[in-house]
Design an enzyme around this catalytic site. Structure first.
Site, PDB file in Angstrom:
ATOM      1  N   CYS A  22       0.872  -1.183   0.015  1.00 20.43           N
ATOM      2  CA  CYS A  22       0.048   0.015   0.026  1.00 20.43           C
ATOM      3  C   CYS A  22       0.844   1.372   0.017  1.00 20.43           C
ATOM      4  O   CYS A  22       1.966   1.370   0.709  1.00 20.43           O
ATOM      5  CB  CYS A  22      -0.721   0.090   1.192  1.00 20.43           C
ATOM      6  SG  CYS A  22      -1.488   1.584   1.471  1.00 20.43           S
ATOM      7  N   LYS A  52     -10.732  -8.595   6.190  1.00 23.04           N
ATOM      8  CA  LYS A  52     -10.375  -7.817   7.218  1.00 23.04           C
ATOM      9  C   LYS A  52     -10.564  -8.242   8.798  1.00 23.04           C
ATOM     10  O   LYS A  52     -11.825  -8.595   9.127  1.00 23.04           O
ATOM     11  CB  LYS A  52     -10.800  -6.130   7.341  1.00 23.04           C
ATOM     12  CG  LYS A  52     -10.337  -5.758   6.096  1.00 23.04           C
ATOM     13  CD  LYS A  52     -11.371  -4.139   6.055  1.00 23.04           C
ATOM     14  CE  LYS A  52     -10.765  -3.772   4.613  1.00 23.04           C
ATOM     15  NZ  LYS A  52     -11.755  -2.614   4.493  1.00 23.04           N
ATOM     16  N   VAL A  73      -5.916   1.115   6.064  1.00 29.70           N
ATOM     17  CA  VAL A  73      -4.740   1.316   6.481  1.00 29.70           C
ATOM     18  C   VAL A  73      -4.098   2.386   5.771  1.00 29.70           C
ATOM     19  O   VAL A  73      -4.401   2.704   4.629  1.00 29.70           O
ATOM     20  CB  VAL A  73      -3.974  -0.062   6.209  1.00 29.70           C
ATOM     21  CG1 VAL A  73      -4.268  -0.915   7.160  1.00 29.70           C
ATOM     22  CG2 VAL A  73      -3.884  -0.390   4.877  1.00 29.70           C
ATOM     23  N   GLU A 124      -4.920   7.941   8.476  1.00 28.78           N
ATOM     24  CA  GLU A 124      -4.361   8.776   7.416  1.00 28.78           C
ATOM     25  C   GLU A 124      -3.144   9.033   7.352  1.00 28.78           C
ATOM     26  O   GLU A 124      -2.304   9.601   8.192  1.00 28.78           O
ATOM     27  CB  GLU A 124      -5.225  10.161   7.707  1.00 28.78           C
ATOM     28  CG  GLU A 124      -6.809  10.155   7.219  1.00 28.78           C
ATOM     29  CD  GLU A 124      -6.957   9.872   5.837  1.00 28.78           C
ATOM     30  OE1 GLU A 124      -6.193  10.088   4.798  1.00 28.78           O
ATOM     31  OE2 GLU A 124      -7.951   8.910   5.622  1.00 28.78           O
ATOM     32  N   SER A 125      -2.479   8.736   6.171  1.00 26.35           N
ATOM     33  CA  SER A 125      -1.004   8.620   6.153  1.00 26.35           C
ATOM     34  C   SER A 125      -0.395   9.685   6.437  1.00 26.35           C
ATOM     35  O   SER A 125       0.870  10.098   7.078  1.00 26.35           O
ATOM     36  CB  SER A 125      -0.511   7.999   4.862  1.00 26.35           C
ATOM     37  OG  SER A 125      -1.214   8.820   3.645  1.00 26.35           O
TER      38      SER A 125
HETATM   39  N1  LIG Z   1      -6.325   8.567   2.756  1.00 25.97           N
HETATM   40  C1  LIG Z   1      -5.875   7.355   3.211  1.00 25.97           C
HETATM   41  C2  LIG Z   1      -5.822   6.548   2.218  1.00 25.97           C
HETATM   42  C3  LIG Z   1      -5.619   5.138   2.692  1.00 25.97           C
HETATM   43  C4  LIG Z   1      -6.156   3.910   1.754  1.00 25.97           C
HETATM   44  O1  LIG Z   1      -6.790   4.122   0.692  1.00 25.97           O
HETATM   45  N2  LIG Z   1      -5.605   2.673   2.143  1.00 25.97           N
HETATM   46  C5  LIG Z   1      -5.922   1.562   1.353  1.00 25.97           C
HETATM   47  C6  LIG Z   1      -5.065   0.554   0.998  1.00 25.97           C
HETATM   48  S1  LIG Z   1      -3.829   1.237  -0.207  1.00 25.97           S
HETATM   49  C7  LIG Z   1      -6.968   0.560   2.151  1.00 25.97           C
HETATM   50  O2  LIG Z   1      -6.893   0.487   3.284  1.00 25.97           O
HETATM   51  N3  LIG Z   1      -8.206   0.117   1.287  1.00 25.97           N
HETATM   52  C8  LIG Z   1      -8.896  -0.623   2.139  1.00 25.97           C
HETATM   53  C9  LIG Z   1     -10.506  -0.393   1.922  1.00 25.97           C
HETATM   54  O3  LIG Z   1     -10.721   0.967   1.439  1.00 25.97           O
HETATM   55  O4  LIG Z   1     -11.395  -1.212   2.214  1.00 25.97           O
HETATM   56  C10 LIG Z   1      -4.386   7.635   3.657  1.00 25.97           C
HETATM   57  O5  LIG Z   1      -3.702   8.538   3.265  1.00 25.97           O
HETATM   58  O6  LIG Z   1      -3.921   6.806   4.618  1.00 25.97           O
END
Ligand SMILES: N[C@@H](CCC(=O)N[C@@H](CS)C(=O)NCC(=O)O)C(=O)O
Length: 355
Positions: free
Chosen positions: A142, A169, A182, A196-197
């Site tokens: 990710c 999950k 994540v 949030e990263s």
């Molecule tokens: N805006 C969030 C985006 C995080 C994100 O989209 N993570 C994806 C993985 S790359 C995720 O967890 N997707 C699982 C889902 O949406 O169910 C950040 O910056 O942390």
């Protein structure tokens, strides 16, 4: 032994309870009305030979996600009472670890033994062996998790990583972040949660000021860095083609338009500096956009373009930056090499578009 052999203890919970009840019966029968198996006022050799097993027995209950104290009291009365007697023995007190410590050690062993484990729905929560150690819930490929891992590595902050399966999950991930996304950071003995990263990354930089600072001291510069990171992220819609477009060559005009826009955002911000920081080392903004830029170059390759021909001419800012960032030791430590990323994405796409 189920805890060492079975990934999902919930699957074998019936077997576990049956075995434990048999042990309880056996113990009750052998012990009768005596305090100890020795039949005397003090434990004998037979008690000391049996105790280490009885001592560890509740672990399978706790690790399977149940409350061992309650379970023993209700379902295993002989074991429960025998434990009480033995735990009062001065020799046992001297030699044995308190149960909570024993359990923590086992949990740590089970977690560390298999750092590549990917937790999924139904898997018991991996207990935090050290509540002061930061924990990152992570998915290795990710981009957003990579941002956080870059910051942790650049600052040298100790942490543990728990990998999770996003298609299935674990319930405890959803407890921590109801959006199910994540990265998630768990902090301190009170298990404070951040998601949030970008927010996690800024927090880490501020919460560990003694380690290398990754953001500018000047508030205006910090704000413009953030603006740049957000703008780059918001404009990066072209990356979706990796997941939704089977034939990338067909959509190349659209893709190229998106890449050109991002090239412009980068060239406006970076001028002629090696890194966005303008210094000899990358800053937080570099670590935030780099995982996204890696993905863009993967897209160019998978679309069948001649990268070395196309990029220096038409996407020079992205290309130059893409060549520059892997000179940073933190990037070398955390990020996968380009070829590995291409292979992984090709594999992922073949699964998505499998007919
Ligand atoms: N805006 C969030 C985006 C995080 C994100 O989209 N993570 C994806 C993985 S790359 C995720 O967890 N997707 C699982 C889902 O949406 O169910 C950040 O910056 O942390």
């Amino acid at each position: 032994y189920a805890i060492y052999r079975t990934e999902n203890l919930a699957d074998v919970w019936t077997d576990i309870t049956e075995t434990l009840k048999k042990v309880d019966k056996l113990l009750a029968k052998r012990r009768g009305n005596e305090k100890f198996l020795s039949g005397a006022a003090l434990p004998g050799l037979v008690d000391y030979a049996i105790w280490p097993f009885i001592e560890r027995l509740p672990q399978s209950i706790d690790i399977a996600g149940h409350n061992s104290e309650e379970f023993l009291r209700k379902e295993l009365p002989a074991v429960h009472d025998y434990r009480k007697q033995l735990l009062a023995d001065p020799t046992v007190q001297k030699v044995s670890l308190p149960y909570e410590q024993l359990l923590a050690h086992t949990r740590e062993y089970l977690t560390n033994d298999n750092p590549d484990k990917v937790y999924k729905k139904g898997d018991p929560f991996p207990a935090r062996a050290d509540p002061n150690l930061l924990r990152l819930y992570n998915v290795p490929h990710c981009q957003f998790c990579e941002r956080v891992r870059l910051v942790l590595a650049a600052k040298g902050i100790e942490h543990e990583v728990i990998n999770v399966n996003l298609k299935d999950k674990p319930e405890w991930l959803l407890d921590r972040n109801p959006s199910g996304k994540v990265p998630v950071l768990e902090i301190g003995p009170d298990s404070q949660i951040l998601t949030e990263s970008l927010i996690i990354s800024e927090y880490l930089d501020e919460a560990y000021p003694d380690k290398q600072r990754l953001q500018p001291e000047d508030a205006f510069q910090r704000a413009t860095d953030r603006l740049f990171i957000e703008t780059f992220g918001a404009k990066n819609t072209v990356i979706k083609h990796l997941y939704v477009t089977e034939n990338l060559a067909d959509k190349w005009t659209d893709i190229m338009e998106g890449l050109t826009a991002l090239n412009k955002v980068l060239s406006n911000r970076r001028w002629i500096h090696k890194f966005i920081s303008g210094a000899e080392q990358p800053c937080l903004a570099d670590y935030m956009v780099w995982p996204l830029i890696q993905g863009l170059v993967v897209l160019v390759d998978l679309a069948g373009q001649d990268r070395e021909e196309l990029m220096p001419k038409w996407l020079p800012a992205l290309y130059d930056y893409w060549r520059q960032m892997p000179t940073d030791p933190t990037v070398q430590k955390v990020c996968q090499p380009h070829e590995a990323l291409v292979a992984r994405n090709r594999d992922m796409r073949s699964k998505i578009f499998k007919k």
